[in-house]
Design an enzyme around this catalytic site. Structure first.
Site, PDB file in Angstrom:
ATOM      1  N   LYS A  22       0.447  98.128  52.658  1.00 23.40           N
ATOM      2  CA  LYS A  22       0.948  97.868  54.020  1.00 23.40           C
ATOM      3  C   LYS A  22       1.125  96.368  54.235  1.00 23.40           C
ATOM      4  CE  LYS A  22      -2.128  97.716  57.433  1.00 23.40           C
ATOM      5  NZ  LYS A  22      -2.136  96.438  58.190  1.00 23.40           N
ATOM      6  N   ASN A  23       0.160  95.580  53.760  1.00 22.18           N
ATOM      7  CA  ASN A  23       0.179  94.139  54.044  1.00 22.18           C
ATOM      8  C   ASN A  23       1.090  93.340  53.127  1.00 22.18           C
ATOM      9  OD1 ASN A  23      -1.456  94.673  56.165  1.00 22.18           O
ATOM     10  ND2 ASN A  23      -3.334  93.891  55.226  1.00 22.18           N
ATOM     11  N   ARG A  93       0.052  92.751  65.569  1.00 24.27           N
ATOM     12  CA  ARG A  93       0.002  91.300  65.409  1.00 24.27           C
ATOM     13  C   ARG A  93       0.982  90.801  64.358  1.00 24.27           C
ATOM     14  NH1 ARG A  93      -2.344  87.946  66.163  1.00 24.27           N
ATOM     15  NH2 ARG A  93      -2.448  87.217  64.012  1.00 24.27           N
ATOM     16  N   CYS A 117      -6.892  91.089  69.152  1.00 24.10           N
ATOM     17  CA  CYS A 117      -7.120  92.510  68.864  1.00 24.10           C
ATOM     18  C   CYS A 117      -8.624  92.713  68.759  1.00 24.10           C
ATOM     19  CB  CYS A 117      -6.405  92.911  67.580  1.00 24.10           C
ATOM     20  SG  CYS A 117      -7.092  92.107  66.144  1.00 24.10           S
ATOM     21  N   ARG A 122      -7.335  86.019  66.792  1.00 18.95           N
ATOM     22  CA  ARG A 122      -6.168  86.049  65.895  1.00 18.95           C
ATOM     23  C   ARG A 122      -5.120  85.000  66.300  1.00 18.95           C
ATOM     24  NH1 ARG A 122      -6.052  91.117  63.425  1.00 18.95           N
ATOM     25  NH2 ARG A 122      -4.702  90.203  61.845  1.00 18.95           N
ATOM     26  N   ASP A 306     -11.212  93.306  54.815  1.00 15.04           N
ATOM     27  CA  ASP A 306     -10.641  94.618  55.151  1.00 15.04           C
ATOM     28  C   ASP A 306     -11.426  95.771  54.544  1.00 15.04           C
ATOM     29  OD1 ASP A 306      -7.100  93.673  55.147  1.00 15.04           O
ATOM     30  OD2 ASP A 306      -8.764  93.249  56.497  1.00 15.04           O
ATOM     31  N   ARG A 398      -2.145 103.961  61.503  1.00 15.99           N
ATOM     32  CA  ARG A 398      -1.494 102.659  61.347  1.00 15.99           C
ATOM     33  C   ARG A 398      -1.587 102.169  59.908  1.00 15.99           C
ATOM     34  NH1 ARG A 398      -3.176  97.984  65.202  1.00 15.99           N
ATOM     35  NH2 ARG A 398      -1.688  97.063  63.752  1.00 15.99           N
TER      36      ARG A 398
HETATM   37  C1  EPZ Z   1      -3.886  89.347  57.153  1.00 15.80           C
HETATM   38  O1  EPZ Z   1      -4.056  89.042  58.516  1.00 15.80           O
HETATM   39  C2  EPZ Z   1      -3.951  90.871  57.068  1.00 15.80           C
HETATM   40  N1  EPZ Z   1      -2.856  91.443  57.839  1.00 15.80           N
HETATM   41  C3  EPZ Z   1      -5.291  91.351  57.615  1.00 15.80           C
HETATM   42  O2  EPZ Z   1      -5.336  92.766  57.467  1.00 15.80           O
HETATM   43  C4  EPZ Z   1      -6.410  90.730  56.772  1.00 15.80           C
HETATM   44  O3  EPZ Z   1      -7.645  91.118  57.307  1.00 15.80           O
HETATM   45  C5  EPZ Z   1      -6.285  89.206  56.798  1.00 15.80           C
HETATM   46  O4  EPZ Z   1      -4.961  88.819  56.351  1.00 15.80           O
HETATM   47  C6  EPZ Z   1      -7.312  88.532  55.902  1.00 15.80           C
HETATM   48  O5  EPZ Z   1      -7.170  88.989  54.597  1.00 15.80           O
HETATM   49  C7  EPZ Z   1      -1.603  91.460  57.305  1.00 15.80           C
HETATM   50  O6  EPZ Z   1      -1.374  90.992  56.200  1.00 15.80           O
HETATM   51  C8  EPZ Z   1      -0.517  92.081  58.138  1.00 15.80           C
HETATM   52  P1  EPZ Z   1      -5.373  85.305  58.252  1.00 15.80           P
HETATM   53  P2  EPZ Z   1      -3.783  87.525  59.034  1.00 15.80           P
HETATM   54  O7  EPZ Z   1      -4.264  84.492  58.828  1.00 15.80           O
HETATM   55  O8  EPZ Z   1      -2.638  86.945  58.283  1.00 15.80           O
HETATM   56  C9  EPZ Z   1      -7.603  82.505  61.333  1.00 15.80           C
HETATM   57  C10 EPZ Z   1      -5.638  94.982  58.169  1.00 15.80           C
HETATM   58  O9  EPZ Z   1      -6.635  95.616  58.525  1.00 15.80           O
HETATM   59  N2  EPZ Z   1      -6.267  81.980  61.663  1.00 15.80           N
HETATM   60  O10 EPZ Z   1      -5.676  85.165  56.782  1.00 15.80           O
HETATM   61  O11 EPZ Z   1      -3.731  87.557  60.500  1.00 15.80           O
HETATM   62  C11 EPZ Z   1      -7.785  83.923  61.812  1.00 15.80           C
HETATM   63  O12 EPZ Z   1      -8.180  83.954  63.168  1.00 15.80           O
HETATM   64  C12 EPZ Z   1      -5.411  93.568  58.663  1.00 15.80           C
HETATM   65  O13 EPZ Z   1      -4.747  95.413  57.388  1.00 15.80           O
HETATM   66  C13 EPZ Z   1      -6.159  80.871  62.481  1.00 15.80           C
HETATM   67  O14 EPZ Z   1      -7.159  80.331  62.951  1.00 15.80           O
HETATM   68  O15 EPZ Z   1      -5.144  86.841  58.563  1.00 15.80           O
HETATM   69  C14 EPZ Z   1      -8.856  84.452  60.900  1.00 15.80           C
HETATM   70  O16 EPZ Z   1     -10.117  84.057  61.404  1.00 15.80           O
HETATM   71  C15 EPZ Z   1      -6.512  93.131  59.617  1.00 15.80           C
HETATM   72  N3  EPZ Z   1      -4.920  80.401  62.790  1.00 15.80           N
HETATM   73  C16 EPZ Z   1      -8.582  83.701  59.584  1.00 15.80           C
HETATM   74  O17 EPZ Z   1      -7.735  82.600  59.923  1.00 15.80           O
HETATM   75  C17 EPZ Z   1      -3.783  80.982  62.288  1.00 15.80           C
HETATM   76  O18 EPZ Z   1      -2.666  80.494  62.583  1.00 15.80           O
HETATM   77  C18 EPZ Z   1      -7.863  84.530  58.530  1.00 15.80           C
HETATM   78  O19 EPZ Z   1      -6.688  85.022  59.123  1.00 15.80           O
HETATM   79  C19 EPZ Z   1      -3.908  82.101  61.447  1.00 15.80           C
HETATM   80  C20 EPZ Z   1      -5.166  82.583  61.137  1.00 15.80           C
END
Ligand code: EPZ
Length: 419
Positions: A22-23, A93, A117, A122, A306, A398
């Site tokens: 999915k991701n 998101r 969420c 996020r 995850d 989802r």
């Molecule tokens: C991706 O989310 C995945 N989603 C998430 O999977 C996964 O948990 C996550 O990566 C971590 O592996 C998709 O790929 C669609 P991040 P993403 O940016 O990109 C902070 C699932 O269950 N951050 O790596 O949103 C953020 O708050 C989902 O399939 C900032 O501060 O994750 C978090 O604490 C849930 N500023 C950390 O970084 C930003 O601009 C990691 O987030 C972006 C992120």
């Protein structure tokens, strides 16, 4: 809203087909906006989130066709940088991933800020900083990101303060059409990032190092028709490995890749689960008793956030006390109070959960909250004595294709009841 009725205590036996990730599908669907030529994605999972992204793309004028259940053809030839319907954006998101491609292709974009969420605020500040580094003017007005680059984007050196998956993907996609070279330092190394890089290169981009901590992109001006086969979903594979372990059974995860689950395999093997590669994927077998382990979630190649909820469900039945420290998201323990309803003994302190193993879980009615938390409740219900009910299973739909049907085929007693 549908609910699942699960009679626990039945060891799972058999095999499960692991779907495409999915991701990886979500950013790759967004990437089609970069191009005026069709992109064909195969091994696409049939999930609510994929449908949501397709609806969003259609709102921009993308032609979406589905020649069969696991193939999507997305053609952005006639796309325009319109405004996405808020009712779509607020449900997922990952819609923020269209911002970079819209800006790079059309020179301007107005995309709603995704809400937070259940697992955390996020923020998307790193996405916006990456686009500003490429020369975009970025403003946030009334809950919308307004981005413009009337003269196009210019390659630059982007240093990410944390290895954000989404920000890495936004930077890669925008840089693919920028003038000159872009370097992304401290890039996320998740296999889905590497898969997006392979997809963009199939479209005609010039990207090296996707999947490593340093990615270089040579901007191009046009793309070509492309096809790309999605990698298997390592989180789905890990989820079913836990299902085998928690029920005392054995499952073959067809399409699973053990090399993408190294940190997960290490944890599961320390917990007493047996894992080994087969010709078709990965075999997961319960080792009988479950041993306690200590886990810290980390960006790839560390233990994935995850799978934190799923492994926690397993450890509620361990011979001892385990700790799980969540370092990626600030609120990813929504499953804890629901697991406690099955009789699990879990204490939370800040970002660490301490799980004292119990001899047996007992059935209970529970409520799903977010995607991965909801599947941890299914896992607990599969092990619990008696009949459990899981409400709000739309969260499951989802991210898990046909979860109840796949589990029933392996011997689980699950009924889906429409509300
Ligand atoms: C991706 O989310 C995945 N989603 C998430 O999977 C996964 O948990 C996550 O990566 C971590 O592996 C998709 O790929 C669609 P991040 P993403 O940016 O990109 C902070 C699932 O269950 N951050 O790596 O949103 C953020 O708050 C989902 O399939 C900032 O501060 O994750 C978090 O604490 C849930 N500023 C950390 O970084 C930003 O601009 C990691 O987030 C972006 C992120």
């Amino acid at each position: 809203m549908d609910r699942l009725i699960i009679e626990g205590g039945r060891p799972l036996q058999g095999s499960v087909q692991i779907c495409g990730a999915k991701n990886a599908a979500l950013p790759e669907l967004a990437a089609c906006l970069l191009s005026d030529r069709p992109l064909t994605l195969t091994n696409v999972p049939d999930l609510a989130d994929i449908t949501t992204m397709c609806r969003l793309l259609e709102g921009y004028g993308v032609k979406v066709t589905r020649p069969n259940a696991s193939t999507l053809v997305v053609d952005a030839w006639g796309a325009v940088s319109a405004e996405a319907a808020y009712d779509i954006v607020r449900t997922m998101r990952a819609t923020i991933l269209v911002l970079g491609p819209l800006l790079a292709r059309f020179g301007q974009a107005r995309v709603s800020l995704p809400g937070g969420c259940a697992i955390g605020a996020r923020p998307v500040d790193l996405h916006l900083k990456a686009l500003a580094t490429l020369g975009a003017e970025i403003a946030v007005e009334g809950g919308y990101v307004v981005a413009s680059a009337p003269n196009g984007l210019t390659g630059a050196r982007i240093v990410l303060p944390l290895a954000s998956v989404g920000a890495t993907e936004t930077a890669m996609m925008a840089a693919a059409l920028a003038r000159g070279e872009t370097e992304i330092i401290n890039a996320a190394r998740e296999p889905e990032v590497a898969d997006l890089g392979a997809c963009l290169n199939a479209m005609g981009a010039k990207i090296e190092g996707a999947g490593s901590h340093r990615i270089t992109i040579q901007g191009v001006s046009t793309f070509k028709p492309a096809s790309h086969d999605l990698l298997p979903d390592r989180i789905e594979a890990g989820t079913y490995a836990v299902a085998a372990a928690i029920t005392g059974g054995e499952l073959e995860l067809i399409g699973g890749r053990l090399e993408q689950l190294a940190a997960v395999a290490d944890v599961l093997e320390r917990a007493g689960v047996q894992l080994w590669p087969t010709d078709r994927g990965v075999m997961a077998r319960s080792g009988g008793r479950i041993r306690p382990v200590d886990i810290v979630t980390e960006p790839y190649p560390g233990f994935p956030t995850d799978l934190q909820a799923q492994v926690m469900a397993l450890l509620t039945l361990a011979d001892g006390t385990s700790t799980l420290r969540e370092t990626v998201f600030e609120a990813r323990f929504m499953h804890v109070p629901e697991l406690a309803r099955f009789g699990a003994d879990i204490a939370l302190s800040g970002t660490t959960a301490t799980v004292r193993g119990v001899a047996q879980l007992t059935a209970a009615p529970v409520m799903a909250t977010d995607l991965r938390a909801s599947v941890s409740l299914v896992l607990a219900a599969l092990a619990a004595k008696g009949e459990s009910t899981i409400h709000r299973v739309y969260h499951l739909d989802r991210g898990y294709e046909a979860l109840d049907r796949k589990l029933v085929r392996c011997g689980a007693a699950i009924r889906r009841v429409a509300a």
